[in-house]
Design a protein around this motif. Structure first.
Motif, PDB file in Angstrom:
ATOM      1  N   UNK A 133      30.667  80.026  66.955  1.00 37.83           N
ATOM      2  CA  UNK A 133      29.546  79.825  66.037  1.00 37.83           C
ATOM      3  C   UNK A 133      29.758  80.645  64.773  1.00 37.83           C
ATOM      4  N   UNK A 134      29.366  80.062  63.646  1.00 34.36           N
ATOM      5  CA  UNK A 134      29.476  80.759  62.371  1.00 34.36           C
ATOM      6  C   UNK A 134      28.379  81.812  62.277  1.00 34.36           C
ATOM      7  N   UNK A 135      28.638  82.934  61.622  1.00 34.35           N
ATOM      8  CA  UNK A 135      27.596  83.950  61.462  1.00 34.35           C
ATOM      9  C   UNK A 135      26.476  83.447  60.567  1.00 34.35           C
ATOM     10  N   UNK A 136      25.332  84.054  60.713  1.00 32.03           N
ATOM     11  CA  UNK A 136      24.195  83.686  59.874  1.00 32.03           C
ATOM     12  C   UNK A 136      24.480  84.070  58.429  1.00 32.03           C
ATOM     13  N   UNK A 137      23.916  83.321  57.502  1.00 31.09           N
ATOM     14  CA  UNK A 137      24.135  83.654  56.088  1.00 31.09           C
ATOM     15  C   UNK A 137      23.646  85.068  55.779  1.00 31.09           C
ATOM     16  N   UNK A 138      24.388  85.763  54.955  1.00 30.96           N
ATOM     17  CA  UNK A 138      23.972  87.092  54.531  1.00 30.96           C
ATOM     18  C   UNK A 138      23.023  86.961  53.350  1.00 30.96           C
ATOM     19  N   UNK A 139      22.170  87.947  53.186  1.00 24.74           N
ATOM     20  CA  UNK A 139      21.241  87.923  52.070  1.00 24.74           C
ATOM     21  C   UNK A 139      20.008  87.097  52.372  1.00 24.74           C
ATOM     22  N   UNK A 140      19.197  86.927  51.371  1.00 26.70           N
ATOM     23  CA  UNK A 140      17.926  86.226  51.531  1.00 26.70           C
ATOM     24  C   UNK A 140      18.155  84.721  51.660  1.00 26.70           C
ATOM     25  N   UNK A 141      17.461  84.117  52.624  1.00 27.13           N
ATOM     26  CA  UNK A 141      17.584  82.679  52.854  1.00 27.13           C
ATOM     27  C   UNK A 141      16.187  82.080  53.020  1.00 27.13           C
ATOM     28  N   UNK A 142      16.117  80.789  52.816  1.00 30.00           N
ATOM     29  CA  UNK A 142      14.894  80.047  53.110  1.00 30.00           C
ATOM     30  C   UNK A 142      15.201  79.084  54.244  1.00 30.00           C
ATOM     31  N   UNK A 143      14.369  79.114  55.273  1.00 35.24           N
ATOM     32  CA  UNK A 143      14.568  78.267  56.452  1.00 35.24           C
ATOM     33  C   UNK A 143      13.426  77.264  56.523  1.00 35.24           C
ATOM     34  N   UNK A 144      13.811  76.018  56.733  1.00 32.56           N
ATOM     35  CA  UNK A 144      12.824  74.959  56.934  1.00 32.56           C
ATOM     36  C   UNK A 144      13.085  74.319  58.287  1.00 32.56           C
ATOM     37  N   UNK A 145      12.008  73.994  59.004  1.00 41.14           N
ATOM     38  CA  UNK A 145      12.186  73.389  60.311  1.00 41.14           C
ATOM     39  C   UNK A 145      10.864  73.128  60.994  1.00 41.14           C
ATOM     40  N   UNK A 146      10.936  72.920  62.312  1.00 43.29           N
ATOM     41  CA  UNK A 146       9.757  72.576  63.104  1.00 43.29           C
ATOM     42  C   UNK A 146       9.271  73.773  63.902  1.00 43.29           C
ATOM     43  N   UNK A 147       7.985  74.030  63.805  1.00 38.44           N
ATOM     44  CA  UNK A 147       7.379  75.131  64.563  1.00 38.44           C
ATOM     45  C   UNK A 147       7.311  74.743  66.032  1.00 38.44           C
ATOM     46  N   UNK A 148       7.774  75.639  66.895  1.00 42.85           N
ATOM     47  CA  UNK A 148       7.750  75.403  68.328  1.00 42.85           C
ATOM     48  C   UNK A 148       7.094  76.592  69.026  1.00 42.85           C
ATOM     49  N   UNK A 149       6.365  76.300  70.094  1.00 38.65           N
ATOM     50  CA  UNK A 149       5.682  77.346  70.852  1.00 38.65           C
ATOM     51  C   UNK A 149       6.651  77.984  71.833  1.00 38.65           C
ATOM     52  N   UNK A 150       6.494  79.287  72.044  1.00 37.90           N
ATOM     53  CA  UNK A 150       7.362  80.037  72.950  1.00 37.90           C
ATOM     54  C   UNK A 150       7.430  79.400  74.335  1.00 37.90           C
ATOM     55  N   UNK A 151       8.594  79.532  74.975  1.00 37.76           N
ATOM     56  CA  UNK A 151       8.827  79.001  76.323  1.00 37.76           C
ATOM     57  C   UNK A 151       9.032  80.171  77.287  1.00 37.76           C
ATOM     58  N   UNK A 152       7.953  80.732  77.804  1.00 36.16           N
ATOM     59  CA  UNK A 152       8.074  81.945  78.614  1.00 36.16           C
ATOM     60  C   UNK A 152       8.745  81.722  79.961  1.00 36.16           C
ATOM     61  N   UNK A 153       9.382  82.773  80.438  1.00 35.81           N
ATOM     62  CA  UNK A 153       9.927  82.925  81.796  1.00 35.81           C
ATOM     63  C   UNK A 153      11.266  82.229  82.017  1.00 35.81           C
ATOM     64  N   UNK A 154      11.387  80.952  81.711  1.00 35.46           N
ATOM     65  CA  UNK A 154      12.659  80.297  81.979  1.00 35.46           C
ATOM     66  C   UNK A 154      12.533  78.802  82.036  1.00 35.46           C
ATOM     67  N   UNK A 155      13.624  78.161  82.494  1.00 38.38           N
ATOM     68  CA  UNK A 155      13.630  76.715  82.618  1.00 38.38           C
ATOM     69  C   UNK A 155      13.304  76.275  84.023  1.00 38.38           C
TER      70      UNK A 155
END
Length: 264
Positions: A133-155
């Motif tokens: 996997x490529x490293x995350x961009x350095x410096x300030x970034x803007x992220x756009x995407x879909x809000x998802x609710x936490x998935x506690x405990x496991x699958x």
């Protein structure tokens, strides 16, 4: 002579018929109630799907602020398109097991230290098991995407093991603790980042599967079908009893010499 002594006893067959009729009536009402409930669930599911579709294709809005976190819920906010700006926290990647249309692999999650000083966990995308996997961009970034609710405990049937860094779900609170982030500053949701069309490296964003199981119509038809069968069984029972009574009356109305008598 007392009333109990003169009362005509109820024939066993009559008692059995009454009990069976009550059972059929109860089953019929139960099946109808279940069918109506599934119809109501069908309407709710279609409304949910329409609401989620509208959220996915809507213009991105700012990610909820800390003051808004307590009001964030699955029903009101899941799959809402949001945007947030900040800097990725280096060295804090977490891989959670995933199966996608590209095969098995991992979701790569990393905390984003927002411009407001809080932390939002970002699902940067999918990484195949054998791919780097490529490293995350350095410096300030803007992220756009879909809000998802936490998935506690496991699958399903598997629990997260943070101490061994084995993750089967995107449990925001547990992942934040693993990386030593202050709990009061961590958003109770994560963001599935959109795909960067210009990037050919992993992780690959924009792979959120939005699919809701919608079997309520078939369930409703099944329950209503059982109700109909119960009604037909009741009708057959009534018709059979009427035929039997008619045969008995006709037999009783015959002259004595025409009746069939048992020997003895």
């Amino acid at each position: 002579m007392t009333a109990s002594a003169t009362a005509t006893p109820v024939p066993p067959r009559r008692r059995w018929l009454v009990a069976f009729a009550v059972l059929l009536a109860g089953a019929f009402c139960g099946f109808i109630a279940l069918g109506v409930w599934q119809v109501q669930r069908l309407a709710w599911k279609h409304e949910l799907i329409a609401r989620v579709e509208a959220r996915i294709h809507a213009k991105a809005v700012p990610s909820p602020s800390r003051a808004q976190w307590p009001a964030v819920s699955d029903a009101n906010d899941s799959y809402r398109r949001v945007s947030v700006s900040g800097r990725f926290v280096p060295g804090s990647e977490t891989r959670t097991q995933a199966v996608t249309e590209l095969g098995g692999g991992f979701w790569l999650l990393q905390p984003l230290h927002t411009d407001g000083g809080d932390y939002v966990l970002v699902n940067r995308g999918f990484v195949p098991t054998s791919a780097p996997s490529a490293p995350a961009p350095a410096g300030r970034v803007s992220v756009q995407g879909l809000l998802r609710i936490s998935e506690p405990e496991g699958g399903f049937l598997r629990h997260n093991v943070p101490e061994q860094d084995r993750w089967y779900s995107r449990d925001v609170a547990a992942i934040a603790r693993k990386h030593g982030l202050p709990a009061e500053q961590v958003a109770p949701f994560f963001i599935d980042a959109d795909r960067d069309a210009a990037s050919r490296d992993w992780p690959r964003g924009g792979m959120t599967v939005v699919k809701f199981r919608d079997s309520h119509l078939s369930y409703a038809l099944t329950w209503f079908g059982l109700a109909l069968l119960t009604l037909l069984a009741g009708g057959y029972l009534v018709a059979s009893e009427r035929r039997l009574r008619h045969d008995r009356r006709r037999n009783d109305s015959r002259p004595d010499h025409a009746r069939t008598h048992e020997p003895g």
